[in-house]
Design an enzyme around this catalytic site. Sequence first.
Site, mmCIF file in Angstrom:
data_model
loop_
_atom_site.group_PDB
_atom_site.id
_atom_site.type_symbol
_atom_site.label_atom_id
_atom_site.label_comp_id
_atom_site.label_asym_id
_atom_site.label_seq_id
_atom_site.Cartn_x
_atom_site.Cartn_y
_atom_site.Cartn_z
ATOM 1 N N GLY A 30 3.912 -43.235 -57.871
ATOM 2 C CA GLY A 30 4.466 -42.007 -58.432
ATOM 3 C C GLY A 30 4.158 -40.795 -57.575
ATOM 4 C CB SER A 31 3.821 -37.240 -58.494
ATOM 5 O OG SER A 31 5.119 -37.125 -59.033
ATOM 6 C CB THR A 32 -0.724 -40.238 -56.478
ATOM 7 O OG1 THR A 32 -0.195 -41.559 -56.390
ATOM 8 C CG2 THR A 32 -1.162 -39.959 -57.913
ATOM 9 C CE LYS A 88 6.602 -35.879 -56.418
ATOM 10 N NZ LYS A 88 6.757 -35.035 -57.625
#
Length: 647
Positions: free
Chosen positions: A326-328, A330
């Site tokens: 997920g957004s980790t 990014k």
Amino acid sequence: MKRQRNESSEVWPRMTRRAVLLGTAQVGLMGVLGWRMKALQIDQADQFALLAEENRVNMRLIPPSRGLIFDRNGIPLATNEPVYRIVIVREAAGEPEEALARLSRVMVLDPEDIQGSLEEMERVASFVPVTVKDRVTWDDVARVTANAPALPGITAEVGLSRNYPAGPDTAHIVGYVGPVSDYDLSLMEDPDPLFQIPKFQFGKTGVEAKYEEQLRGKAGAQRIEVNSLGRVMREISREEGIPGTDLQLTIDADLQAYVEARMEGESAACVVIDCASGDLLAVGNAPSFDPNLFVRGISVPDWTALNENKYRPLSAKAVQGAYPPGSTFKIVTGLAALEAGVIAPEETVYCAGVTDISGIKFHCWKKGGHGNVDYNDSLKYSCDCYYYEVGQRVGIDAISAMAKKLGVGVRPDIPMSAVAEGIAPDGAWKLALFNDVWRVGDTVNASIGQGYVLATPLQLAVMTARVATGREVMPRLVKSIDGVEQPSGAGGPLGINENSLRRARASMFDVVNHARGTAHRSQIMTPGMEMAGKTGTSQVRRITPEERARGVTSNADLPWERRDHALWVDFAPYDNPRVAVCVVVEHGSGGSTAAAPIGRDVTLQALYNGFPPLDAYPSDQRETAGEMQARVRALLAGRSRPTLQRA
């Protein structure tokens, strides 16, 4: 005639001397034979009387003491405890069924004990002792010993069995031992003779399995004399074996217990890594199981309960569970873009809440969009559309290379079972696996940690430690072997521009400490202990255009197994990183609400080396934090904990 008499007189003395010598030799020989007959018939009469009763000399292996396992402070995690067992030797016992029937009149035997013993005796040599029942009481030992004349070939013995004082807290790390099976033997080229001993304990999972040879030690040998009834008459000789090697792990048993208790009730994983050395301080998996059940022989109800639990307690999620990060992720995409120079830190990308790529709409988590977003804002607000754009600019090959440099998609070298490699995909990977080309949509999905990208909690903790330090931190689980310190995992420089790393760290700091950061409610208030982190939420289901048109279904309204995973990574203190943490809560819905609070509590526990003061929390959360601490203290008090005796 006169000459003949002279010749005879010369020969006679010579014949007399020969006769004397021969007679002396005969007398001496008779004396030796007489002395030997006396020794055999009188002095050693008892010994040979026993041998005359069909006595025989047996060779028995002496199992060595298995090596012990300790935490970093010397707290025992795996020990050996003395246990009593009843064994039978088939060739001395006679008919096995009758012998076991006689034994059952002396002590209680379950049908499983009898059937298992009979099957075991069919598999092994007739002179090999077979364990009928393990972990019997002293009363059982006394009854069997007192009835020894009526129980030929059956004896009581004392041995060592594995025990795990920490119970479920370290089950997935230390693992457990169990009897050697035919399947285990089939995997070995040259099995140790010890494995022929029925119910010999052998490392099945975790450190116990990975260090089996060192922990096992070397067998000793015992020569014993037994009579025709199978009773041991005496020990002729004994050669002790070599005890197994002791291991000291990097795990902090107290922190590990806290992590397990803090995740109680969740299906979750948590990893805490020391930024300076790479030492794994905690590798938590919830729920867990008691490894002692497997050592002692797990019951069918217990086995069924573990297998049917939807939270999968037997799975070491921290190292086996591969999740969309997920957004980790990014953090990875942003560093790849900064390093490639495809975007300047101050350059903005407009987020309208959706990005159209070749007629396919890719949505941001914020329906109305974030407006103009620069690099710092992109992490602070976790804007998806920003990464859709920069992901296309930098390309999947650069993203994949950066992911691997940070530890994602690379299998960590630690002695735990089924450690997953994760996936940092690129075009060649997809072509080889699916015989299909890489597409722009694949890059867009990968840029926000979805699509083909998979990472374990351990890998995400390593990624965070590397960003925090700028070094190639390597996870280390074994601190020392028989007192010999093992190589540090501090690692050398990563080879990433320090300015890029500083910007990533500063943006992660704002995620927690800026008023609009996605994890603002999980900040640490203690001066000098401020935390930097990143939230993540990964979808486990596809949201169709029809569902978006009528309104996306809330996670709360979905079955548990269809809810999003919640993720969190952090390091602290911000100015001098000591620990990096990753938390994954399966189907926890949101990283900021489910995973970040656990991560903050674990980070504080690690920094304070115990429960932190309540003023480490924001003022409006201190009452709730106090209730949480009370709950965790109660759980810890009710657990089976290893004694705090240092090695």
